[in-house]
Design a protein around this motif. Structure first.
Motif, PDB file in Angstrom:
ATOM      1  N   PHE A 267      48.463  30.758  33.975  1.00  0.00           N
ATOM      2  CA  PHE A 267      47.294  30.866  33.100  1.00  0.00           C
ATOM      3  C   PHE A 267      47.704  31.394  31.719  1.00  0.00           C
ATOM      4  O   PHE A 267      47.289  30.871  30.679  1.00  0.00           O
TER       5      PHE A 267
ATOM      6  N   LYS B 208      41.485  24.050  36.210  1.00  0.00           N
ATOM      7  CA  LYS B 208      42.416  24.603  37.201  1.00  0.00           C
ATOM      8  C   LYS B 208      42.391  26.133  37.249  1.00  0.00           C
ATOM      9  O   LYS B 208      42.872  26.728  38.205  1.00  0.00           O
ATOM     10  N   TYR B 209      41.894  26.779  36.174  1.00  0.00           N
ATOM     11  CA  TYR B 209      41.955  28.249  36.128  1.00  0.00           C
ATOM     12  C   TYR B 209      40.577  28.861  35.897  1.00  0.00           C
ATOM     13  O   TYR B 209      40.443  29.913  35.281  1.00  0.00           O
TER      14      TYR B 209
ATOM     15  N   LYS C   1      49.745  31.875  39.833  1.00  0.00           N
ATOM     16  CA  LYS C   1      48.652  31.264  39.074  1.00  0.00           C
ATOM     17  C   LYS C   1      48.363  32.036  37.779  1.00  0.00           C
ATOM     18  O   LYS C   1      48.124  31.452  36.726  1.00  0.00           O
ATOM     19  N   SER C   2      48.387  33.384  37.841  1.00  0.00           N
ATOM     20  CA  SER C   2      48.044  34.171  36.655  1.00  0.00           C
ATOM     21  C   SER C   2      49.087  33.996  35.554  1.00  0.00           C
ATOM     22  O   SER C   2      48.756  33.960  34.365  1.00  0.00           O
TER      23      SER C   2
ATOM     24  N   LEU D 121      39.991  32.459  36.721  1.00  0.00           N
ATOM     25  CA  LEU D 121      40.664  33.487  35.914  1.00  0.00           C
ATOM     26  C   LEU D 121      40.073  33.625  34.516  1.00  0.00           C
ATOM     27  O   LEU D 121      40.459  34.509  33.749  1.00  0.00           O
TER      28      LEU D 121
END
Length: 1788
Positions: free
Chosen positions: A716, A760-761, A712-713, A764
Motif C-alpha cells: 500500500f 485492492k487496498y 499488504k501494508s 487500508l
C-alpha cells in the motif's frame, strides 16, 4: 459403369483447329524446381580451444547459405518454374465421335493456322497447358469445408458444374437431381457459395445443342427455384467486372474443371485456372470430389508466387487467347449437309413465336407447356421449310407427369434422320429459354424447369407407335381423356403459332411410315441377375440381442440347413497346412511399441537412460511452469471424498502443537513485514526519483518490486508513493506543454494507481488517503468522480487546478486511454486449494467438480487458466492412493511431451518399487504405460487400452480422464476415436476446449452416456467375477480407490472472457514504408452477415474499440435516438464511477452491439453499411516478391514498436525456414555495414596470432613441469597472458552488437544456454539453428526433429528468442505465449479454427496487458471472414466400421470381466453423437451392425455365437487401415504371399525383386494416396521416382475383386433392408429446390400403365435415379451407389469398406496412386519425393514413417501367429521391415 462413362466422355470430346499442332514436343517447359541440398551435417565441439575454429566454419556455412538463398531468389523469379523436360505433350483429345452425325453441325470460321500470329498463339497455348498441368499435379487432397464453413465463401464455375454430370445416359430430370445433390451437400454443411456462368463460355456449346439447352435451363432453374446466387453478368475471367468481384469477395477457392468438351473449352478453363491462381484465389478441381456425412474432400491447388509471375509475364497472350477462343463469326447450323441456317434466324423466329404465344395465352402458363409448344412450332416451321411434303410427330413431346420411375428401359436410339431434328429442337429450346428469362410481367410458372424433356419417355412413345400400336387391337391403348385433352390443346396451340403451315390434326398421333428408331449397341452393362435372397445367419450373442434385438425381429433369418450357413469358411485347413495359429491372441500395441525403458527395468544402461530423460523433462518442464516441484505425500488416513474446504472445519479444538505452529507463523510474518518495510525505506526515494526521471522505466521497476513483496501494508505504501510520483510527472508535463497537446499516457499512470488503491487496498484507505485521492481526481478535472468518492456535491473551490485537467470526460478517458489497464472483476478471497493465485469463480467451480468426483465440460479461451484444474485433479489422485490413475489425452505428440514436462516440474512422489508418477504412450514411443499414476497419451493409444480385453484390470484403476482440445471430436481424422473414449470410460472426466459453439448439446450427450453407466454399473456390481476378487487381494489399496464416492453428474463450465484483449492490425507495404492500420472487429461484419448469423458471440471489443464504435455510430446517424443514453458519460454503468472495470465495459459493448443489430430492424441498412465502411481499414496491395524481400524490415519495425516476442505463422515449410533465414541474413548484413572496414582484417590477424601462441604453448608444455627451466616457465606465463588478452580482444570483436540481434542475453544464463544447445550437437542443421538462436531467431515446423523444436520452444519461453516463424504445428495447445502473433501468409489451412488457436498465443498472462495480432499482406476479405466466423458446432461422424464391430465382439468374448466388457461395447454402439436424439439414425446403425456381423461370419472372423476366430486378431490390430486389413488376410489365406515370397535358393534371404513386389502390394493396400487424374496428362522425365504406382499383380488383383464382390453384396442387402426407413416424401423432392415430383395417377390412361415395367424392383433406389434406368440390381455394383441410394438415409459408398483397384473421376479418367512408398524403397531419397512425387518433405516423412511402422506391425503379428520361425512370409516381412526402417533412419 465407370469404364463406359470414360468412353462416353472421350466420345463427346472433339478435335479442333488447334489439335494439329498440339502434339509438338519441342517445348521444354520447366516443371518443378529441385531444391538445393541441405547444409552438411555437423557436430558441435565443446573444447574452448576449438571455439573460434567452430565459429569460422559456421561463418563459412552462413556465407554458403547466403549464396544459396540468392540463387533460390533468382530461381523463384522465373515463372516457367520447372527444370525437367516434357517428353510428350499428349492432349486428352480424341477423334470426333462416330455417333456425331454429319446431318447436323455448327459451322465456325476457319483460321489460317500458318499465320505467324496464330502460330505464336498456339505456342502460348501449349505453355498455358503445361503451366496448368504443373500446377494441378501438385494439388493436395484435403477437406474443402473447414469447421467454420459460414466464414468461407467460394465460387463454383457453372460450366465445370455442368461438365461434372454430363452423361448421354443420364435422364434430364436425373441430371438436375444430381446437380442439386452436389450443391445441397455443400448447403447442408453450412457452406456459402455462388455459381458463375461466363457469357463467353456459351459460344463453346453450340456444337452440342443438348448440353447448350441443359446449361440454359440450369441457369434459370438455379436462379428462380433455389436460393443459390447465380452470376451471368461476367463475359469472361479477364473482364474488369470479374476482377472487381474477386477483389471484393475474395473467395476461399473456385471449383473448376480441368477438362472441357473439346480443346477449346479445356483452354478456356485453363485460362480461368491461371487467372484465379494469379489473383491469390485457390483452385479446387471439379473432378475427384468425395463426401461423407460431415465433409467434402477434393483436390486443392494453393495459389503461389509463381502463378502470379506467370500471369504477369503472359498477360497479353492470355487476353489474346481468351478472345480468340470465343471469337466466332455468326455460327451457321447445317442440316442434312445441304441446308444452312443462320443461328440468328432461329433466334429471331423464336422471338416472334414467343410474341405470338403471349397473345394466345395472356394469363401465362407452366414452363413445360410453353417450351413444348415453342420448340415444336419453331422446329416444325424450320423443318417444313426444308421438307415441304413431310410431317412429323413432334407433338409427342408433350408434358408427362406420370410415374416414370419404372418406365421401360429402351434398347433403341433415334435414327440418323431424326437425330438432327432433335438437335435442332434442342437449339430452339435454348433460344426459347433465353427469350423467356425476361417475361415482362407475363406469368410463367418456372417450378418444373428441371423437367422440360424426357428422352427415355419420348423413345418409349415412339417405340410404342412405331412397333406395337400397329400389331393389333390388344396393343391399342387409350391415352386417357385427361391426357388427350392436354395433347389436343398443345397441338392446337402449335398449329396456331405456325398458322401458314399445315401440320394436320392432333390425332392419329403417328402419320408417317418413316422409322424413328433403330437398335442401339449399348455401352452399359445390364444387371439381369436375380437379387440373392436376403436372409441373416442367426447369431446367438447377448451383446447382439441387447443392442439390435428390436430390429432383429423384423429381419429375415436363414434356416440352419441353408447353403450360406453350411458353407461358412473355416481357417483350420490353412493353419494345419502352414503351422499357423490364426486364432492365437496377439500382444497389445502398448506391449509392442518401442520402449525407452520402464522404471521396472534392472539394466544399468537403461536406468541411466531413464535418469537422463527425467533430467531433461524436469528442465523442459521448468521452462513451461515457473513453479518448484511439489512433493506429494500419500495421505493414507484421508478418504478421497474429503475436500480441502471440509478439512478446515473438521477440528474445533486446537492441540498444543497447532497453537505453537500458529504462533511461529505469526512471528515469521511479522519479521517478514519488518524486513520488507526496511527494504522499502531504502528503495523509496530512489524509486520516486526514477519515476520522475523516466516514468516508463520507473513504473516497470515499481511493478517488479510489488511482485516480490508479500505484505499488504508495505504494498500500500509503495502504491501511494507511486501515485504521488506519477502526479508530479503529470503536473510537470502540463507546465512544460502549456496549451499544447498533452501526452495522456502520463495521466493514465496516475489513474491506474488510483484504481489499484481503491480496488485492492480499500480496507487500508483512511480518511486522509481518501481526501488525497479526491484532491488528485479534482486535479485531473474529474469533479464528478471526486464528489462521488467524497460523497459531496458542489463546484470546485479552486479554479487554478483546471490547468492540470484532462479535457476529456472521466468515462471516455477510462475507456479510450486506460483501455487495457482497466481492472478485471477479481476475487480477493484466497482458496486454500490454490497457492500461487486467487482463482476466479469458474475455476473454483472446476475444483469443486474434481473434489466431488464429477465430470465437467470446460469451454474457456486460450490462456484463461483452464488447464489448472487438470493438475489439481492429478494432485488429488496422487494424494489419495498409490494405485489410482489419471489419464491425460492430448491430440498431438508435441502436446504430450509438453504435458509430461509440466508433470515432472510440478510433482514428485515417493512410490513403491516399479511404480512411477508419469508414463507416456504414443504410436511410436512408450514408457511406464501400466505402472504409472499419470499416463499421458494420444486418443488412438488410449482406445487400444480401453478396448483391449487384457487391460481391463488397469482400466478399473482409472480415477479421472482429462481430454485436452476436445473439439477434435469434430475433426477430420480420428474424430470417432474421441467419441469411443468418451463413451467407454466409467470414471469422471474433464473435457477442455477453447472452441466449441454447442457445448450444451455436447454436455447433454455426455450426460446421457453417464446415465447409461449409472444403470450399467448397478448391474455389474451384482456380478463381480472371481478375477476381480483376486485383483483386489493383490492390490491392497484397491479398496481405498473404491471408497471414492461415485458421481454421474456432468457439469458445463463456460467462461468467455480472455485475460487480456486482442487488438488486430492490417499491415501492408507502401513504397519503402509499412502501413499498419488498426482493424476494428466490427469492420469484418456485413449487413447480411448480421441478419443471417447475428454478431458472433466471441467477437469481443476492447474498451477503446467500444468507444470507437460509439463515435462512428454518432457520426453516421446524427439523429440517432439513443445517442445521449449510450454516451459513455451518461451510460448507467459508468456514470460517476471512479473505477470502471472490464465487466462494466462488456455491458456497454453488448448494448452497442444490440443497437447495431436493431438499426437493421429499424430499416437503417444504409447507415449500417456506412458505419462498417467507415471502420474498415484500407490496406494497399503489394507484390509477393516485395513482401518477402521486405519481411526482415517488417520484423525490425515490430521490434521498434516494442511488439516482440512474436510468432510469425506461415503455412509452407520451405517459406518458414526461408523467412527466418531472411531475417538472420538481414541482421548479418546490418552488422557488416555498421562495423569498421578493417574489423575482418583485424579478426583474421588476431586468429593468426592466437594460433601461433597456441603452437608455442604446445611446444613448450611438458608433462613434468618440475623439469622446466625458470625461463621456460616465464615464457609460458607470458604466452598464457598473451593468449588471454588475444581471446578477450577477439571476443570483443566477434560479439554481436545489441542493434544486430533480437536475443535477450539477460533472459538465460550461459550455463543454461550451453545445456540447451548441447541437444543440437548431432542434429543435421544444429549449427545454423544455434547461430540463428544467438541472434534471437528460430523456426518451428513438423518436419524438424523433436530436439530441434524443443530447443526453439524452450528458448522462446525463456524470453531469449524473440522471433519465431512457424507452421500450424504451434497452434494446437503448445505453450508458447508471446506479445504478438503475425499471420504472414494466406493458405487453405488458415481457417478460422487455426486463426483462433494461433491468435490465442498473443498476450502473455502477467506480462502483457494486451495481445497483438498482425495480418501481413493477407487479403482484407479473408481477414474479415476469419474475425467474424462463429465457433464450429460439434457433429457426429458415422461411428461404425466393420473392424470396430469386430473389436467390440472380441472385447466382449475374450474379457475376464464379461459384464464390464459388454457394457463398454454396448456403450460404443448405443451412444454415437450422430444418432443422439435421432431415432431413425439409431435404427440405421443397428441394421448396419447386423449386416457387418453377417460379413464377419461369412468371412470366418466370427462364429455364430459372436466369438472371434480365424485372423480376427490380425485384422483388429490393423484397424486403422480398413478395408486393407481384410484384403491382406485374404491374400494370406489364399496362399498368395507364400507363393510370392520365395527366398534365393539355399538361403533365407529374399531377392530385390521379391521385396519390391511385396512393397508394391503393400503400397497398393496401405499407401493409398491418389493423385488427380490430370497428373497423367503429360509424360515427364522424373529424376528418380516412378511416381505412378503400378497395378497389383493379376492374382492379387483377382483376390481384391472377389473381396469387393462379397462386400458389395453385403452392403446392397443392407441398403435394401434399410430402404423402409427412408423418408419417401423427401425422396420425391429435389434436394435443393424442394420441387415435388411425387407420382400422380393419370386416371384412365392405359398407355401410361402399359409403358411401365413392373418386372424390375426399385425399392431402394432414388426415384430420380430410376429415370435413368437404375434398378435394385445395380446396388450390387458399388460405383453406382452414390448416384442411386435413397438420400434421406444419410448413407453413401464411404460407409462400404471397398478397396478400389482403380478410382475414376467424374469424367471417367483414372486417378493414379502415388508410388511414394515404393519409390522411396528403391531410391531412399526424401528430396526425390518432394521433386518428383509432388509431396512436401514433412508430409513425405510422416507417410513413410507410418508405412514403416505398419510393415513392422504386420511382421510382429505374423511372428506371433506362426510357430515356424523360418516361414517364408514371416521372414520376408521381417527382412523388409528392417530394410525399410534402415532406409528411413538414414534420411533423418
Amino acid at each position: 459403369m465407370m469404364d463406359s462413362a470414360e468412353g462416353y466422355f472421350k466420345k463427346v470430346i472433339h478435335s479442333d483447329t488447334y489439335e494439329n499442332t498440339s502434339s509438338d514436343d519441342e517445348d521444354t517447359e520447366k516443371i518443378g524446381f529441385i531444391p538445393t541440398k541441405e547444409d552438411e551435417e555437423s557436430g558441435s565441439k565443446n573444447d574452448s580451444d576449438e571455439e573460434y575454429e567452430t565459429s569460422d566454419k559456421a561463418e563459412a556455412d552462413v556465407m554458403k547459405m547466403l549464396k544459396e538463398e540468392e540463387n533460390r531468389e533468382k530461381e523463384a523469379r522465373d515463372p516457367d518454374y520447372c527444370n525437367a523436360c516434357i517428353l510428350t505433350t499428349e492432349e486428352v483429345i480424341q477423334p470426333a465421335s462416330q455417333t456425331e452425325v454429319k446431318d447436323f453441325s455448327i459451322l465456325q470460321h476457319e483460321r489460317d493456322s500458318q499465320s505467324p500470329e496464330i502460330r505464336k498463339h498456339l505456342q502460348f497455348l501449349k505453355k498455358l497447358r503445361l503451366h496448368t498441368w504443373a500446377s494441378l499435379s501438385k494439388a493436395q487432397y484435403v477437406s474443402l469445408l473447414k469447421d467454420f464453413v459460414e466464414s468461407e465463401f467460394f465460387v463454383i464455375d457453372g460450366d465445370s458444374l455442368l461438365l461434372m454430370f454430363l452423361d448421354s445416359k443420364t435422364q434430364y430430370l436425373n441430371f438436375f437431381y444430381q446437380i442439386e445433390c452436389f450443391l445441397q451437400d455443400f448447403t447442408e454443411k453450412g457452406a456459402k457459395y455462388v455459381v458463375v456462368f461466363f457469357k463467353d463460355a456459351e459460344q463453346l456449346y453450340f456444337p452440342y445443342p443438348h448440353f447448350l439447352f441443359l446449361r440454359t435451363a440450369l441457369i434459370e432453374h438455379l436462379r428462380h427455384n433455389t436460393g443459390t446466387t447465380v452470376h451471368t453478368e461476367f463475359s469472361n475471367c479477364l473482364s474488369s467486372n470479374w476482377e472487381i468481384f474477386l477483389k471484393k469477395s475474395y473467395p476461399y477457392f473456385i471449383i473448376v474443371s480441368d477438362i472441357g468438351l473439346n480443346s477449346l473449352q479445356t483452354d478456356f478453363l485453363s485460362i480461368l485456372i491461371a487467372h484465379s491462381l494469379s489473383k491469390k484465389v485457390n483452385v479446387v478441381l471439379a473432378s475427384g470430389q468425395e463426401y461423407d456425412i460431415l465433409r467434402v474432400y477434393g483436390y486443392h491447388v494453393q495459389s503461389v508466387y509463381t502463378h502470379r509471375v506467370f500471369f504477369q509475364k503472359y498477360r497479353q497472350d492470355l487476353r489474346y487467347a481468351c478472345e480468340n477462343l470465343v471469337r466466332y463469326k455468326e455460327p451457321l447450323m447445317c442440316l442434312y449437309e445441304h441446308l444452312k441456317l443462320s443461328v440468328k434466324s432461329i433466334q429471331k423466329e423464336v422471338h416472334q413465336t414467343v410474341h405470338l404465344l403471349k397473345k394466345l395465352w395472356p394469363k401465362g402458363s407452366d414452363i413445360r407447356r410453353v417450351v413444348c409448344v415453342l420448340s415444336c412450332a419453331v422446329g416444325l416451321k424450320i423443318y417444313s421449310n426444308m421438307l415441304k411434303n413431310s410431317n412429323t410427330s413432334m407433338g409427342a413431346k408433350t408434358k408427362q407427369s406420370a410415374k416414370r420411375a419404372q418406365i421401360r428401359i429402351m434398347k433403341s436410339c433415334w435414327t440418323k434422320q431424326v437425330l438432327p431434328l432433335i438437335k435442332m429442337q434442342q437449339l430452339c429450346t435454348h433460344f426459347s429459354l433465353t427469350q423467356l428469362s425476361d417475361t415482362n410481367g407475363w406469368k410463367l410458372d418456372l417450378t418444373y424447369l428441371p423437367d422440360l424433356n424426357d428422352d427415355s419417355l419420348l423413345r418409349n412413345i415412339a417405340h410404342y407407335y412405331e412397333f406395337e400400336y400397329t400389331k393389333g387391337l390388344e396393343f391399342k391403348k387409350e391415352l386417357g381423356k385427361e391426357m388427350e385433352n392436354e395433347y389436343q390443346c398443345l397441338w392446337d396451340t402449335v398449329t396456331k403459332l405456325a398458322a401458314k403451315y399445315s401440320f394436320g390434326d392432333a390425332f392419329p398421333v403417328r402419320k408417317t411410315s418413316q422409322l424413328f428408331l433403330e437398335q442401339e449397341q449399348t455401352l452399359f452393362r445390364d444387371y439381369e441377375e436375380e437379387i440373392p435372397n436376403i436372409g441373416l445367419i442367426p447369431v446367438k450373442s447377448d451383446l447382439v440381442e441387447n443392442y439390435a434385438g428390436d430390429v432383429l425381429k423384423d429381419l429375415p433369418v436363414l434356416e440352419s440347413n441353408d447353403p450360406a450357413i453350411t458353407s461358412l469358411i473355416k481357417y483350420k485347413e490353412f493353419d494345419e497346412l502352414r503351422h499357423w495359429h490364426s486364432g492365437r491372441p496377439l500382444t497389445e500395441e502398448y506391449e509392442r511399441v518401442w520402449c525407452n525403458a520402464d522404471a521396472k527395468s534392472k539394466h544399468p544402461e537403461e536406468r541411466r537412460q531413464i535418469q537422463k530423460l527425467q533430467t531433461f523433462r524436469h528442465f523442459y518442464g521448468s521452462t513451461l511452469e515457473n513453479v518448484t516441484s511439489k512433493l506429494i505425500v500419500h495421505q493414507k488416513d484421508v478418504s478421497g471424498n474429503d475436500s480441502a474446504a471440509v478439512k478446515k472445519t473438521e477440528k474445533k479444538h486446537k492441540s498444543k502443537a497447532e497453537t505453537i505452529i500458529e504462533e511461529n507463523n505469526r512471528r515469521r510474518k511479522s519479521e517478514e513485514e519488518k524486513k520488507e518495510q526496511e527494504q522499502w525505506k531504502a528503495l523509496c526515494i530512489p524509486t520516486e526519483k526514477e519515476i520522475k526521471a523516466n516514468m516508463t522505466v520507473g513504473i516497470n521497476k515499481l511493478e517488479k518490486l510489488l511482485k516480490t513483496l508479500k505484505n499488504k501494508s508495505v504494498k500500500f505504501s509503495v502504491e501511494m508513493t507511486g501515485l504521488s510520483a506519477c502526479l508530479h510527472v503529470w503536473k510537470k508535463h502540463c507546465k512544460e506543454q502549456g496549451e499544447k497537446s498533452r501526452d495522456l499516457s502520463k495521466a493514465v499512470e496516475v489513474m491506474r494507481r488510483i484504481h489499484v488503491l481503491l480496488e485492492k487496498y480499500q480496507d487500508l484507505l483512511e480518511k486522509p488517503h481518501l481526501q488525497k485521492l479526491t484532491r488528485y481526481l479534482r486535479l485531473l478535472g474529474f469533479e464528478n468522480l471526486a464528489c462521488s468518492l467524497s460523497g459531496q456535491t458542489g463546484e470546485p473551490s479552486d479554479h487554478t487546478i483546471s490547468k492540470y485537467a484532462i479535457k476529456v470526460g472521466p468515462a471516455r478517458f477510462q475507456l479510450q486511454y486506460m483501455d487495457y489497464y482497466l481492472l478485471r472483476e477479481e476475487r480477493n478471497d484466497p482458496d486454500p486449494r490454490v497457492q500461487h493465485f486467487i482463482p476466479d469463480t469458474w475455476q473454483r467451480e472446476l475444483l469443486d467438480a474434481v473434489d466431488n468426483n464429477e465430470s465437467a465440460v470446460i469451454v474457456a479461451p486460450t490462456s484463461s487458466g483452464k488447464t489448472y484444474a487438470s493438475y489439481y485433479c492429478m494432485e488429488k489422485v496422487l494424494k489419495t492412493s498409490n494405485d489410482g490413475v489419471v489419464v491425460y489425452v492430448a491430440p498431438t505428440k508435441a502436446l504430450v511431451n509438453q504435458v509430461v514436462g509440466t508433470i515432472y516440474s510440478q510433482f514428485t512422489k515417493k512410490l513403491p518399487d516399479g511404480l512411477v508418477v508419469c508414463g507416456v504412450f504414443t504410436r511410436d514411443y512408450r514408457n511406464d504405460v501400466m505402472n504409472s499414476q499419470i499416463l499421458v497419451t494420444v486418443p488412438q493409444c488410449l482406445e487400444i487400452l480401453m478396448l483391449s480385453p487384457r487391460s481391463q484390470k488397469w482400466t478399473k484403476r482409472i480415477q479421472y480422464v482429462i481430454f485436452d482440445e476436445v473439439h477434435c471430436l469434430g475433426g477430420e481424422i480420428g474424430a470417432e476415436i474421441w467419441e469411443h473414449l468418451l463413451v467407454t470410460i466409467r470414471c469422471p472426466f474433464l473435457a477442455l476446449s477453447a472452441t466449441v459453439s454447442n457445448p450444451e448439446h455436447l454436455t447433454e450427450w455426455l450426460q446421457s452416456v453417464k446415465r447409461y453407466w449409472r444403470h450399467a454399473e448397478d448391474k455389474i456390481e451384482g456380478s463381480s467375477t472371481s478375477s476381480e476378487k483376486n485383483f483386489t487381494r493383490k492390490c491392497k489399496v484397491k479398496s481405498k480407490v473404491q471408497e471414492q464416492k461415485k458421481s454421474y453428474r456432468v457439469r458445463l463450465v463456460l467462461y468467455e472472457e480472455r485475460y487480456n484483449d486482442l487488438e488486430k492490425y492490417v499491415c501492408s507495404l507502401k513504397g519503402s514504408d509499412f502501413i499498419i492500420e488498426h482493424c476494428h472487429p466490427c469492420a469484418a461484419l456485413t449487413v447480411s452477415h448480421i441478419e443471417n448469423y447475428g454478431i458472433p458471440s466471441d467477437l469481443s471489443l476492447s474498451p477503446r474499440e467500444s468507444i470507437q464504435l460509439y463515435d462512428t455510430m454518432v457520426k453516421v446517424w446524427q439523429e440517432w435516438p439513443r445517442a445521449k443514453e449510450l454516451d459513455p458519460e451518461e451510460f448507467v454503468s459508468f456514470k460517476n464511477k471512479v473505477v470502471i472495470k472490464k465487466p462494466d465495459v462488456r455491458k456497454y459493448e453488448q448494448e452497442l452491439k444490440k443497437e447495431l443489430s436493431k438499426w437493421i430492424v429499424l430499416g437503417q441498412r444504409r447507415k449500417v453499411n456506412q458505419l462498417l465502411e467507415h471502420l474498415r481499414p484500407k490496406p494497399v496491395d503489394c507484390s509477393e516478391e516485395e513482401k518477402w524481400m521486405r519481411f526482415a524490415s517488417f520484423v525490425e519495425k515490430l521490434h521498434e514498436m516494442n511488439k516482440l516476442p512474436a510468432i510469425f505463422f506461415i503455412f509452407n515449410v520451405n517459406s518458414v525456414e526461408y523467412a527466418a533465414k531472411n531475417v538472420f541474413f538481414s541482421l548479418l548484413r546490418k552488422q557488416k555495414s555498421e562495423q569498421h572496414p578493417n574489423t575482418e582484417r583485424e579478426k583474421e590477424h588476431l586468429r593468426d596470432e592466437l594460433r601461433k601462441v597456441k603452437k608455442q604453448l604446445i611446444k613448450l608444455s611438458s608433462p613434468n613441469t618440475k623439469k622446466l627451466s625458470p625461463s621456460t616457465m616465464d615464457n609460458i606465463r607470458f604466452l598464457l597472458s598473451t593468449k588471454q588478452q588475444l581471446e578477450r580482444r577477439l571476443k570483443r570483436l566477434t560479439a554481436v552488437p545489441s542493434s544486430c540481434t533480437y536475443a535477450d542475453p539477460k533472459a538465460v544464463d550461459g550455463d543454461t544456454l550451453r545445456k540447451i544447445f548441447h541437444r543440437l550437437r548431432f542434429e543435421r542443421r544444429g549449427y545454423v539453428q544455434q547461430m540463428m538462436a544467438l541472434r534471437g531467431i528460430g523456426y518451428h515446423h513438423g518436419s524438424m526433429a523433436a530436439r530441434e523444436r524443443q530447443v526453439v520452444e524452450m528458448l522462446f519461453r525463456l524470453g531469449y528468442i524473440k522471433v519465431v516463424t512457424a507452421t500450424s504445428t504451434l497452434a494446437l495447445g503448445i505453450n508458447m505465449p508471446c506479445k504478438s502473433v503475425v499471420f504472414a501468409e494466406d493458405s487453405v489451412f488458415l481457417d478460422a479454427l487455426h486463426y483462433r488457436q494461433m491468435s490465442g498465443r498473443a498476450g502473455r498472462r502477467g506480462q502483457d496487458m494486451i495481445g497483438n495480432v498482425f495480418f501481413y499482406d493477407i487479403p482484407l476479405p479473408k481477414v474479415e471472414r476469419l474475425i467474424k466466423s462463429n465457433v464450429p458446432q460439434l457433429k457426429g461422424q458415422f461411428p461404425l466400421t466393420i473392424t470396430l464391430i469386430l473389436r467390440l465382439m472380441l472385447l466382449a468374448s475374450k474379457a475376464d470381466d464379461k459384464a464390464d466388457a459388454r457394457a463398454k461395447a454396448l456403450s460404443v454402439l448405443k451412444h454415437s453423437l450422430m444418432s443422439f436424439r435421432k431415432e431413425r439414425y439409431a435404427e440405421i446403425l443397428k441394421i448396419y451392425f447386423m449386416f457387418s456381423l453377417q460379413f464377419l461370419i461369412k468371412e470366418g472372423y466370427l462364429d455364430q455365437e459372436g466369438n472371434p476366430m480365424g485372423f480376427a486378431g490380425l485384422v483388429t490390430h490393423l484397424y486403422y487401415h480398413e478395408p486393407s486389413n481384410f484384403v491382406l488376410v485374404s491374400f494370406l489365406v489364399k496362399g498368395l504371399f507364400h507363393k510370392l515370397c520365395q527366398p534365393i535358393k539355399g538361403s533365407t534371404v529374399f531377392s530385390e525383386d521379391v521385396l519390391e513386389k511385396l512393397v508394391l502390394i503393400l503400397a497398393n493396400l496401405f499407401g493409398r494416396k491418389h493423385l488427380p487424374a490430370c497428373s497423367k496428362k503429360y509424360e515427364r522425365p522424373f529424376c528418380q521416382s516412378k511416381v505412378f504406382l503400378e497395378d497389383l499383380p493379376k492374382d492379387f488383383a483377382d483376390a481384391v475383386k472377389e473381396y469387393n464382390t462379397k462386400v458389395q453384396e453385403n452392403f446392397a442387402h443392407f441398403l435394401l433392408t434399410t430402404a423402409k426407413l427412408a423418408d419417401m416424401e423427401q425422396e420425391y423432392r429435389l434436394p435443393l429446390s424442394k420441387t415435388d415430383f411425387t407420382s400422380k395417377n393419370w386416371h384412365g390412361s392405359e398407355l401410361a400403365s402399359y409403358l411401365m415395367d413392373n418386372t424390375k424392383s426399385t425399392s431402394a433406389i432414388s426415384p430420380f435415379a430410376c429415370l435413368s434406368g437404375v434398378v435394385d440390381n445395380n446396388l450390387f455394383h458399388g460405383e453406382i451407389i452414390n448416384k442411386a441410394v435413397l438420400r434421406s438415409l444419410g448413407i453413401n459408398i464411404t460407409n462400404c469398406p471397398l478397396l478400389y483397384l482403380n478410382k475414376y473421376d467424374n469424367q471417367g479418367r483414372k486417378r493414379p496412386l502415388n508410388a511414394y512408398a515404393l519409390d522411396f524403397y528403391k531410391h531412399g531419397s526424401l528430396i526425390a519425393l518432394t521433386t518428383d512425387n509432388w509431396l512436401n518433405e514433412g508430409d513425405a516423412y510422416n507417410l513413410l514413417k507410418d508405412f514403416s511402422l505398419l510393415i513392422k506391425s504386420i511382421g510382429t503379428s505374423l511372428s506371433e501367429l506362426c510357430d515356424d520361425p523360418n516361414d517364408k512370409v514371416l521372414l520376408a516381412f521381417q527382412q523388409l521391415g528392417e530394410i525399410y526402417a534402415e532406409k528411413l533412419k538414414s534420411v533423418t
